[in-house]
Design a protein around this motif. Structure first.
Motif, PDB file in Angstrom:
ATOM      1  N   ASN A 189      -8.833 -14.177  -6.382  1.00  0.00           N
ATOM      2  CA  ASN A 189      -7.986 -14.508  -5.242  1.00  0.00           C
ATOM      3  C   ASN A 189      -7.836 -13.278  -4.346  1.00  0.00           C
ATOM      4  O   ASN A 189      -6.808 -12.607  -4.317  1.00  0.00           O
ATOM      5  CB  ASN A 189      -6.619 -15.014  -5.726  1.00  0.00           C
ATOM      6  N   THR A 190      -8.895 -12.999  -3.615  1.00  0.00           N
ATOM      7  CA  THR A 190      -8.947 -11.772  -2.818  1.00  0.00           C
ATOM      8  C   THR A 190      -7.910 -11.754  -1.697  1.00  0.00           C
ATOM      9  O   THR A 190      -7.416 -10.689  -1.339  1.00  0.00           O
ATOM     10  CB  THR A 190     -10.355 -11.545  -2.246  1.00  0.00           C
ATOM     11  N   LYS A 191      -7.577 -12.916  -1.142  1.00  0.00           N
ATOM     12  CA  LYS A 191      -6.554 -12.950  -0.081  1.00  0.00           C
ATOM     13  C   LYS A 191      -5.207 -12.473  -0.611  1.00  0.00           C
ATOM     14  O   LYS A 191      -4.528 -11.669   0.026  1.00  0.00           O
ATOM     15  CB  LYS A 191      -6.412 -14.362   0.490  1.00  0.00           C
ATOM     16  N   SER A 192      -4.828 -12.972  -1.779  1.00  0.00           N
ATOM     17  CA  SER A 192      -3.541 -12.566  -2.361  1.00  0.00           C
ATOM     18  C   SER A 192      -3.570 -11.104  -2.786  1.00  0.00           C
ATOM     19  O   SER A 192      -2.586 -10.378  -2.594  1.00  0.00           O
ATOM     20  CB  SER A 192      -3.177 -13.444  -3.559  1.00  0.00           C
ATOM     21  N   ILE A 193      -4.677 -10.676  -3.349  1.00  0.00           N
ATOM     22  CA  ILE A 193      -4.784  -9.269  -3.757  1.00  0.00           C
ATOM     23  C   ILE A 193      -4.610  -8.363  -2.541  1.00  0.00           C
ATOM     24  O   ILE A 193      -3.844  -7.394  -2.581  1.00  0.00           O
ATOM     25  CB  ILE A 193      -6.124  -9.011  -4.484  1.00  0.00           C
ATOM     26  N   ARG A 194      -5.285  -8.673  -1.439  1.00  0.00           N
ATOM     27  CA  ARG A 194      -5.142  -7.866  -0.210  1.00  0.00           C
ATOM     28  C   ARG A 194      -3.695  -7.892   0.286  1.00  0.00           C
ATOM     29  O   ARG A 194      -3.144  -6.865   0.693  1.00  0.00           O
ATOM     30  CB  ARG A 194      -6.079  -8.368   0.885  1.00  0.00           C
ATOM     31  N   LEU A 195      -3.076  -9.071   0.251  1.00  0.00           N
ATOM     32  CA  LEU A 195      -1.695  -9.199   0.722  1.00  0.00           C
ATOM     33  C   LEU A 195      -0.754  -8.326  -0.094  1.00  0.00           C
ATOM     34  O   LEU A 195       0.035  -7.553   0.462  1.00  0.00           O
ATOM     35  CB  LEU A 195      -1.251 -10.667   0.646  1.00  0.00           C
ATOM     36  N   PHE A 196      -0.828  -8.413  -1.401  1.00  0.00           N
ATOM     37  CA  PHE A 196       0.090  -7.650  -2.246  1.00  0.00           C
ATOM     38  C   PHE A 196      -0.212  -6.151  -2.186  1.00  0.00           C
ATOM     39  O   PHE A 196       0.720  -5.336  -2.170  1.00  0.00           O
ATOM     40  CB  PHE A 196       0.075  -8.183  -3.678  1.00  0.00           C
ATOM     41  N   HIS A 202       1.286  -4.515   0.748  1.00  0.00           N
ATOM     42  CA  HIS A 202       2.722  -4.277   0.594  1.00  0.00           C
ATOM     43  C   HIS A 202       3.024  -3.345  -0.576  1.00  0.00           C
ATOM     44  O   HIS A 202       4.127  -3.375  -1.133  1.00  0.00           O
ATOM     45  CB  HIS A 202       3.460  -5.607   0.465  1.00  0.00           C
ATOM     46  N   HIS A 203       2.023  -2.541  -0.938  1.00  0.00           N
ATOM     47  CA  HIS A 203       2.159  -1.419  -1.882  1.00  0.00           C
ATOM     48  C   HIS A 203       2.327  -1.825  -3.341  1.00  0.00           C
ATOM     49  O   HIS A 203       2.770  -1.009  -4.164  1.00  0.00           O
ATOM     50  CB  HIS A 203       3.286  -0.472  -1.458  1.00  0.00           C
ATOM     51  N   PHE A 204       1.975  -3.049  -3.685  1.00  0.00           N
ATOM     52  CA  PHE A 204       1.927  -3.426  -5.096  1.00  0.00           C
ATOM     53  C   PHE A 204       0.741  -2.706  -5.733  1.00  0.00           C
ATOM     54  O   PHE A 204      -0.318  -2.572  -5.109  1.00  0.00           O
ATOM     55  CB  PHE A 204       1.757  -4.941  -5.256  1.00  0.00           C
ATOM     56  N   LYS A 205       0.915  -2.259  -6.945  1.00  0.00           N
ATOM     57  CA  LYS A 205      -0.131  -1.536  -7.671  1.00  0.00           C
ATOM     58  C   LYS A 205      -0.644  -2.381  -8.828  1.00  0.00           C
ATOM     59  O   LYS A 205       0.133  -2.976  -9.575  1.00  0.00           O
ATOM     60  CB  LYS A 205       0.398  -0.205  -8.228  1.00  0.00           C
TER      61      LYS A 205
END
Length: 173
Positions: free
Chosen positions: A134-141, A144-147
């Motif tokens: 789920n590359t869209k969600s990975i890019r989104l998070f 927003h600085h999620f690691k």
């Protein structure tokens, strides 16, 4: 109606009028993989869910917001789940209807809910579970600085294959 106001969207509580939106979203097989759903929901079951959606997050340990535009048209949902006030953490999940993706709604909703969780729920960390494809969600998070802190191998069965699930964290600085 409880509303968090944004620049282009609002986050609001579920309302009885959301029954058809919830019915079409929860029964959309495209979303079943991320919600671990295997059977459709009846309107009766969803109506009962809506009747209890007012429960406080401290009681239910979860809360679902509807992401709506300024005409109050639902464009998606953002959930807080596994809320643990003792350990000051909460999970987050977001779903945008396909026709509203890539318009900045997801990013704005995520920004708003991060602020809400850190400010009003006083959590120390927010986590998200995202399938590795789920590359869209990975890019989104990641925006927003999620690691990325770990990978659960073969965690999600998606007929006929297994998918890895990536665990992301955002820790309050």
């Amino acid at each position: 109606m409880a509303i968090l106001l944004g620049k282009n969207i609002n986050l609001r509580a579920l309302e009885p009028e959301d029954l058809n939106f919830l019915f079409s979203t929860e029964n959309n097989e495209l979303f079943w993989e991320i919600s671990s759903t295997q059977l459709p929901y009846s309107k009766y079951v969803l109506k009962k869910y809506l009747e209890n959606a007012h429960q406080d997050i401290y009681e239910a340990k979860q809360y679902r917001f509807v992401i709506s535009d300024f005409d109050d048209i639902p464009v998606g949902m953002i959930d807080l789940f596994d809320f643990n006030p003792l350990h000051k953490r909460v999970g987050i999940g977001i779903l945008l209807l396909p026709q509203y993706q890539n318009k900045g709604y997801g990013s704005e909703a995520l920004e708003m809910i991060i602020d809400y969780a850190f400010t009003y729920l006083d959590v120390h960390q927010i986590f998200a579970n995202i399938t590795s494809d789920n590359t869209k969600s990975i890019r989104l998070f990641e925006k927003h600085h999620f690691k990325k802190i770990g990978v659960k191998k073969d965690w999600i069965y998606s007929n006929p294959n297994f998918k890895d699930e990536v665990l992301y964290q955002l820790i309050k600085s």
